[in-house]
Design an enzyme around this catalytic site. Structure first.
Site, PDB file in Angstrom:
ATOM      1  N   ARG A 342       1.148  -1.541   0.065  1.00  0.00           N
ATOM      2  CA  ARG A 342       0.221  -0.057  -0.365  1.00  0.00           C
ATOM      3  C   ARG A 342       1.221   1.593  -0.104  1.00  0.00           C
ATOM      4  O   ARG A 342       0.566   2.125  -0.445  1.00  0.00           O
ATOM      5  CB  ARG A 342      -0.505   0.375   1.068  1.00  0.00           C
ATOM      6  N   ASP A 358      -8.823   1.696   0.822  1.00  0.00           N
ATOM      7  CA  ASP A 358      -9.155   0.060   1.483  1.00  0.00           C
ATOM      8  C   ASP A 358     -10.170   0.457  -0.089  1.00  0.00           C
ATOM      9  O   ASP A 358     -11.205   1.191  -0.650  1.00  0.00           O
ATOM     10  CB  ASP A 358      -9.884   0.125   1.787  1.00  0.00           C
ATOM     11  N   ASP A 359     -10.543  -1.046  -0.759  1.00  0.00           N
ATOM     12  CA  ASP A 359     -11.776  -0.985  -2.187  1.00  0.00           C
ATOM     13  C   ASP A 359     -12.634  -0.675  -1.348  1.00  0.00           C
ATOM     14  O   ASP A 359     -14.025  -1.493  -2.266  1.00  0.00           O
ATOM     15  CB  ASP A 359     -11.397  -2.331  -2.621  1.00  0.00           C
ATOM     16  N   GLU A 446      -0.111  -2.378   8.941  1.00  0.00           N
ATOM     17  CA  GLU A 446       0.246  -1.359   8.165  1.00  0.00           C
ATOM     18  C   GLU A 446       0.014   0.297   8.511  1.00  0.00           C
ATOM     19  O   GLU A 446       0.549   1.547   8.617  1.00  0.00           O
ATOM     20  CB  GLU A 446       0.524  -1.463   6.937  1.00  0.00           C
ATOM     21  N   ASP A 447      -1.132   0.346   8.662  1.00  0.00           N
ATOM     22  CA  ASP A 447      -1.545   1.715   9.125  1.00  0.00           C
ATOM     23  C   ASP A 447      -1.161   2.138  10.563  1.00  0.00           C
ATOM     24  O   ASP A 447      -0.713   3.723  10.432  1.00  0.00           O
ATOM     25  CB  ASP A 447      -3.178   2.393   9.472  1.00  0.00           C
TER      26      ASP A 447
END
Length: 533
Positions: A342, A358-359, A446-447
């Protein structure tokens, strides 16, 4: 704590009977491992310069200095004639206390006068200097080359970008307006660009970054080893630049006369020339959800392009028709399924501003536009929608990740957030590898890692915009975050990241940002900047 409780360790006899490297120098006592164990529980470490005033450096003093920096103790150099390594480039006063030998009697008083805030700042800076310039043979060699390069004003090599290996895809019918999108009111959200997408200017400060910003490049992360195409810290022009021709591409509101909603939406305004942003959307085997999310971006002002990070080893379906939103959609193939993808600095991203989304995140166009406008005035911070915070577990003496409604937050989830591409370089190439490894191990966090990084670099909290606390779309397939283990892993991540950084870099904030004139009573001939924000 009372001063009489301070603990001071002074050793005059050593088991190993060491020999000083110079006749007037204090010898190192004990083995390296033993010294480091003492320094780990020490706030300060005394470094006595050689008695010969003509000696400005010695191997023994350097060893004491580096051992203290390595474990986070603050070196106290006794003797102001000493010259520390690269003193013409590194501002050692931010990490080291230098005291003239005649003031030895005042030393205890001087050290006790230093506040906790300054202690943290000095320990952070010392650790940065150690890790960046002296920790390995590679960093030492790179530092030597960088110092030579800086002295003759040659810029560093441009930092590497990740080559985007595109996956061919077929565009389908022209995307229409999503009937489920909330009403944006009777205001336009800004001009949909009729000209082709344009990239942010790059490498405009090669010489000044090398020659004029020597202090910042050498004394602030990530150091002088890379040349960045742009940073969030680049100086801005004064307001006159919009009207006197000092810069190009400004879009002053109302041509400079200002205005409310109608005039505001017609121009970007602010202090920065015109620019666009890139949507980076991570996806994994949810084609229908992805197509719906892409279609919702149709007609979004100031959008440069969409980069879809295809995290699945399986390619898209052959018969999949991608929406035509009037802008490039670049589908990027990844080497492995990793949430770190990302934040890779893809060469396909040609703007400073990145909207990581996000998707399955559903945001209205007015929300995205407001977030973009806020980010343009706070370019060094994460600006986004869902807020979270770190809490202290009193019983277990550890940190917790918390997503409850709160009047205080310290993180903004990057499933819907703007950040500068500069941080993508730092995340991928500068941030400790151990953090990225843990993200891959848990397929999570990861965020949190990006929030840690930005707060560590800036010492500022993120900025939350709008009232949104969640952004998941109804009816979408279940995401990773719905698993109970998801939160347990995030607790572990936070505590591990704290160990890596050596302290908790996240900072709290108690406000969110809403638009000017929000809930303000207006005359009938004026309109709001945003109807719902």
């Amino acid at each position: 704590m009372d001063s009489h409780l301070d603990q001071v360790l002074v050793e005059f006899t050593c088991k190993n009977q060491p020999k000083p490297t110079l006749p007037t120098e204090w010898a190192l006592c004990g083995e390296r491992e033993d010294r480091l164990e003492v320094l780990k529980v020490s706030t300060f470490a005394l470094v006595i310069s050689p008695g010969d005033g003509q000696l400005v450096a010695s191997a023994g003093c350097s060893m004491r200095l580096f051992e203290a920096l390595e474990v986070g103790a603050i070196p106290v150099v006794l003797g102001d004639h000493s010259k520390l390594p690269y003193h013409h480039l590194i501002r050692w006063s931010e990490a080291v206390i230098m005291v003239p030998k005649p003031r030895i009697t005042e030393l205890h008083f001087l050290l006790r006068s230093i506040s906790d805030n300054d202690l943290l700042a000095m320990r952070r800076q010392g650790r940065f200097l150690w890790e960046t310039y002296f920790s390995t043979s590679e960093s030492i060699f790179s530092t030597i080359l960088a110092s030579i390069r800086t002295s003759i004003q040659i810029p560093a090599a441009p930092i590497r970008e990740e080559p985007a290996q595109e996956i061919p895809h077929k565009a389908g019918k022209l995307a229409g307006t999503d009937a489920n999108m909330a009403d944006n009111g009777d205001l336009d959200l800004g001009p949909v660009e009729v000209e082709p997408p344009y990239a942010s200017p790059r490498f405009l400060r090669n010489f000044t970054y090398t020659a004029a910003d020597v202090y910042r490049t050498w004394n602030r992360a990530p150091g002088p080893f890379h040349l960045f195409p742009h940073t969030p810290l680049d100086p801005v022009l004064p307001s006159e630049a919009k009207f006197l021709g000092s810069g190009t591409g400004f879009r002053p509101i109302g041509g400079g006369s200002g205005g409310s909603g109608k005039e505001f939406q017609a121009a970007l305004g602010g202090n920065i020339p015109r620019e666009q942003f890139t949507v980076v959307m991570l996806t994994y085997e949810r084609e229908e959800v992805l197509m719906n999310s892409l279609e919702r971006l149709n007609g979004l002002p100031y959008l440069n392009k969409v980069v879809v990070v295809w995290n699945s080893p399986k390619p898209p379906s052959d018969d999949l028709l991608w929406p035509d939103i009037g802008l490039p959609i670049v589908v990027v193939r990844t080497e492995k399924n990793s949430l770190n993808n990302r934040f890779l600095p893809w060469d396909a991203v040609e703007t400073e501003a990145i909207l990581s989304i996000d998707d399955d995140a559903h945001l209205r166009h007015d929300e995205i536009m407001f977030g973009f406008r806020v980010w343009r005035e706070a370019r060094d911070r994460i600006v986004g929608f869902p807020g979270r915070f770190h809490a202290w577990d009193v019983n277990h003496q550890s940190w917790l990740y918390n997503s409850n409604y709160s009047c205080e937050l310290s993180m903004v989830l990057t499933g819907a957030a703007f950040f500068h591409k500069y941080y993508a370089y730092l995340y991928s190439y500068v941030m400790p590898q151990a953090i990225r490894d843990m993200v891959d191990e848990y397929i999570n966090c990861e965020d949190i890692a990006m929030n840690f990084l930005v707060s560590h670099i800036t010492r500022k909290p993120p900025i939350k915009v709008t009232s949104r606390w969640t952004f998941r779309c109804p009816g979408c397939p279940q995401a990773l975050s719905h698993d109970d283990s998801h939160f347990h892993e995030r607790h572990k991540c936070i505590n591990f990241f704290v160990k890596v950084y050596g302290y908790m870099p996240l900072l709290y904030t108690q406000f969110r940002v809403d638009s000017v004139l929000f809930k303000t009573r207006l005359p009938h001939d004026k309109t709001k900047c945003f109807k719902f924000i």
